[in-house]
Design a protein around this motif. Structure first.
Motif: not given
Length: 254
Positions: A33, A38, A40, A81, A115, A122, A181
């Motif tokens: 992290r 991001g 998870t 990324r 970004k 967050g 998303t």
């Protein structure tokens, strides 16, 4: 190969975190992290389902990650990324590495997307709402960077979730974030038609902000627009914070 994948090398037995110690998935998150906020647990599980990582399993079924697994995860996340490589291509790179070969050279063929400015928890800050993106992506670039199919993007457009800029046909950073998303939510069974509820809720919040800001915009002095823009950004950030916290609170009761 260089010893540290985080410095740009490939994952391998000589990785900086290589070793025989095994870590839980929660410990892996703590490792990753700082560099990849991001990441998870569902993301890690998805990468495993795609065969990109293969952590050991205990007799009880719990995942245990070795140093090589973490190096491999860092490589995948960095390729996504920094180079916007789709998972299929990253899989080909990893396959080459597994066979003792060098992965193909990476040519930067897409723009770097700024970004979004985030607060420490967050959530978007007022500055992130005030910022206007100058990024312009073609449809092909958007599909490549967001890793979505043409069919999914078309559906997102049909439900009013994504649209090209009027008069240019290009897409901005917001369109990219929404498309990415939507792709990630699709992994949990969400379809674009389900996401229409989010758009409806957002439109209602925008309507409330407009009611407050409209009188400020009618000011006659030169600074009126600047004050209105500042208030809009601050209210927007507070609105998102309230919305996110209410959702969090509701989920705790499930």
């Amino acid at each position: 190969m260089a010893p540290s994948p985080s410095a740009g090398s490939s994952p391998g037995a000589a990785g900086s975190t290589a070793g025989r110690a095994r870590m839980t998935i929660g410990q892996v998150l703590d490792q990753l992290r700082p560099d990849y906020p991001g990441i998870t647990i569902p993301k890690i599980r998805f990468l495993e389902d795609k065969g990109l990582i293969k952590p050991e399993r205990t007799p009880s079924g719990y995942r245990k990650f070795a140093g090589d697994d973490i190096d491999r995860l860092r490589y995948i996340l960095r390729m996504q990324r920094d180079h916007y490589l789709p998972l299929k291509v990253i899989g080909q790179h990893l396959d080459a590495i597994d066979r003792g070969l060098e992965p193909p050279p990476i040519d930067s063929v897409v723009p770097t997307v700024p970004k979004v400015s985030l607060t420490s928890d967050g959530l978007p800050s007022p500055e992130s709402f005030a910022r206007r993106s100058d990024v312009r992506l073609s449809r092909r670039e958007l599909l490549k960077i967001a890793e979505v199919s043409d069919e999914l993007l078309t559906q997102l457009e049909q439900f009013g979730l994504v649209s090209a800029r009027t008069g240019t046909g290009h897409y901005d950073t917001d369109a990219l974030v929404i498309a990415e998303t939507a792709r990630e939510l699709a992994e949990f069974g969400f379809e674009p038609r389900h996401l229409r509820a989010f758009k409806t809720a957002a439109d209602r919040e925008v309507g409330l902000v407009e009611q407050v800001v409209a009188p400020l915009k009618r000011g006659r002095d030169a600074a009126a627009k600047g004050r209105a823009d500042d208030v809009t950004s601050e209210i927007a950030a507070l609105s998102v914070r309230l919305h996110a916290t209410l959702v969090k609170q509701g989920l705790e009761r499930i």
